[in-house]
Write a protein that holds these residues in place. Structure first.
Motif, PDB file in Angstrom:
ATOM      1  N   LYS A  82      -5.976  14.263   6.176  1.00  0.00           N
ATOM      2  CA  LYS A  82      -5.245  13.006   5.994  1.00  0.00           C
ATOM      3  C   LYS A  82      -5.887  11.858   6.768  1.00  0.00           C
ATOM      4  N   ASP A  83      -6.742  12.177   7.720  1.00  0.00           N
ATOM      5  CA  ASP A  83      -7.340  11.108   8.537  1.00  0.00           C
ATOM      6  C   ASP A  83      -8.167  10.123   7.713  1.00  0.00           C
ATOM      7  N   PRO A  84      -9.073  10.569   6.841  1.00  0.00           N
ATOM      8  CA  PRO A  84      -9.851   9.590   6.057  1.00  0.00           C
ATOM      9  C   PRO A  84      -8.967   8.690   5.196  1.00  0.00           C
ATOM     10  N   SER A  85      -7.926   9.282   4.582  1.00  0.00           N
ATOM     11  CA  SER A  85      -7.035   8.481   3.738  1.00  0.00           C
ATOM     12  C   SER A  85      -6.286   7.442   4.570  1.00  0.00           C
ATOM     13  N   MET A  86      -5.836   7.835   5.754  1.00  0.00           N
ATOM     14  CA  MET A  86      -5.142   6.894   6.632  1.00  0.00           C
ATOM     15  C   MET A  86      -6.091   5.804   7.122  1.00  0.00           C
ATOM     16  N   GLU A 110      -0.427  -5.216  -1.698  1.00  0.00           N
ATOM     17  CA  GLU A 110      -0.062  -4.989  -0.297  1.00  0.00           C
ATOM     18  C   GLU A 110       1.149  -4.068  -0.181  1.00  0.00           C
ATOM     19  N   THR A 111       2.081  -4.224  -1.091  1.00  0.00           N
ATOM     20  CA  THR A 111       3.264  -3.352  -1.091  1.00  0.00           C
ATOM     21  C   THR A 111       2.862  -1.897  -1.310  1.00  0.00           C
ATOM     22  N   LYS A 112       1.923  -1.667  -2.237  1.00  0.00           N
ATOM     23  CA  LYS A 112       1.439  -0.305  -2.500  1.00  0.00           C
ATOM     24  C   LYS A 112       0.728   0.270  -1.281  1.00  0.00           C
ATOM     25  N   LEU A 113      -0.042  -0.578  -0.601  1.00  0.00           N
ATOM     26  CA  LEU A 113      -0.748  -0.112   0.591  1.00  0.00           C
ATOM     27  C   LEU A 113       0.229   0.256   1.710  1.00  0.00           C
ATOM     28  N   THR A 119       3.798   6.856   3.568  1.00  0.00           N
ATOM     29  CA  THR A 119       3.747   8.217   3.039  1.00  0.00           C
ATOM     30  C   THR A 119       2.790   9.081   3.853  1.00  0.00           C
ATOM     31  N   LEU A 120       1.620   8.512   4.180  1.00  0.00           N
ATOM     32  CA  LEU A 120       0.644   9.261   4.973  1.00  0.00           C
ATOM     33  C   LEU A 120       1.170   9.548   6.379  1.00  0.00           C
ATOM     34  N   ARG A 126       5.125  15.487   9.450  1.00  0.00           N
ATOM     35  CA  ARG A 126       5.635  16.788   9.024  1.00  0.00           C
ATOM     36  C   ARG A 126       4.610  17.892   9.271  1.00  0.00           C
ATOM     37  N   LEU A 127       3.351  17.601   9.043  1.00  0.00           N
ATOM     38  CA  LEU A 127       2.309  18.591   9.314  1.00  0.00           C
ATOM     39  C   LEU A 127       2.212  18.890  10.811  1.00  0.00           C
TER      40      LEU A 127
END
Length: 218
Positions: A82-86, A110-113, A119-120, A126-127
């Motif tokens: 998840k680090d690269p996506s974040m 911007e809202t989607k980001l 989410t990330l 949770r992980l």
């Protein structure tokens, strides 16, 4: 003459009474040895069953620990993934903040980001919680495995001692049977106790000894 015969009869009855008491005593001794041997034999069998159960329990715990460690590795891999996506999401948000002042509006992109960022972050949280719980579970399982192995070591040592005692008791039993058989012989040729009842006691003794030898040979 009559007095001598009376004394002889009395001596004969006394002698017979002594032999009966001696026979009863030896019979009681044999029964006591039988009881001791039976108890030791049962204890050895119980110890074998208990050790088998503990070994299976230890194996089950080892398998659970391996599965938990595999799960932990998967969770840690998923968290690192998840680090690269974040980082990419945060980079895009920072880039948008550098836009000209007149373009600093909260548009759909911007809202989607922001939604992706939340989410990330929730997924990472949770992980991380799952990793923490899995690590705690592994510690608990390793503690249980240590207790089972400790108990298994004690039970194995106790079994070794019980088997030694059983072998010693068997030798003592056989020695007593031999000694009591010789001691039961009368001066007039009285048969040993082991033969007075058509060999029944001797047969029981051999059968009992054979049964007791089976757990030690296994």
């Amino acid at each position: 003459m009559d007095h001598a015969k009376t004394m002889q009869d009395h001596a004969h009855r006394q002698n017979e009474s002594s032999f009966q008491a001696h026979e009863q005593t030896m019979g009681d001794n044999v029964m006591s040895y039988n009881d001791v041997q039976s108890s030791m034999k049962q204890k050895v069998h119980n110890s074998y069953r208990l050790i088998d159960t503990l070994q299976k329990r230890a194996g089950s715990l080892e398998n659970s620990i391996m599965q938990a460690q595999t799960s932990l590795a998967d969770l840690e891999d998923a968290l690192r993934a998840k680090d690269p996506s974040m980082q990419l999401c945060m980079h895009r948000l920072e880039k948008r903040e550098r836009r000209p002042h007149r373009e600093l509006v909260q548009d759909n992109a911007e809202t989607k980001l922001e939604d992706e960022k939340l989410t990330l972050m929730d997924t990472q949280k949770r992980l991380s919680n799952s990793i923490k719980r899995t690590k705690n579970m592994i510690v608990d399982l390793e503690g249980k495995l240590k207790e089972v192995r400790h108990d298994l070591d004690h039970k194995t040592q106790a079994l070794s001692i019980d088997e030694t005692c059983l072998r010693t008791t068997m030798r003592s039993y056989q020695t007593v049977m031999e000694l009591t058989g010789r001691a039961a012989m009368s001066p007039a040729g009285r048969q040993p106790i082991g033969h007075r009842n058509n060999g029944a006691q001797a047969s029981r003794s051999e059968e009992h000894t054979s049964e007791l030898q089976s757990p030690l040979q296994s």
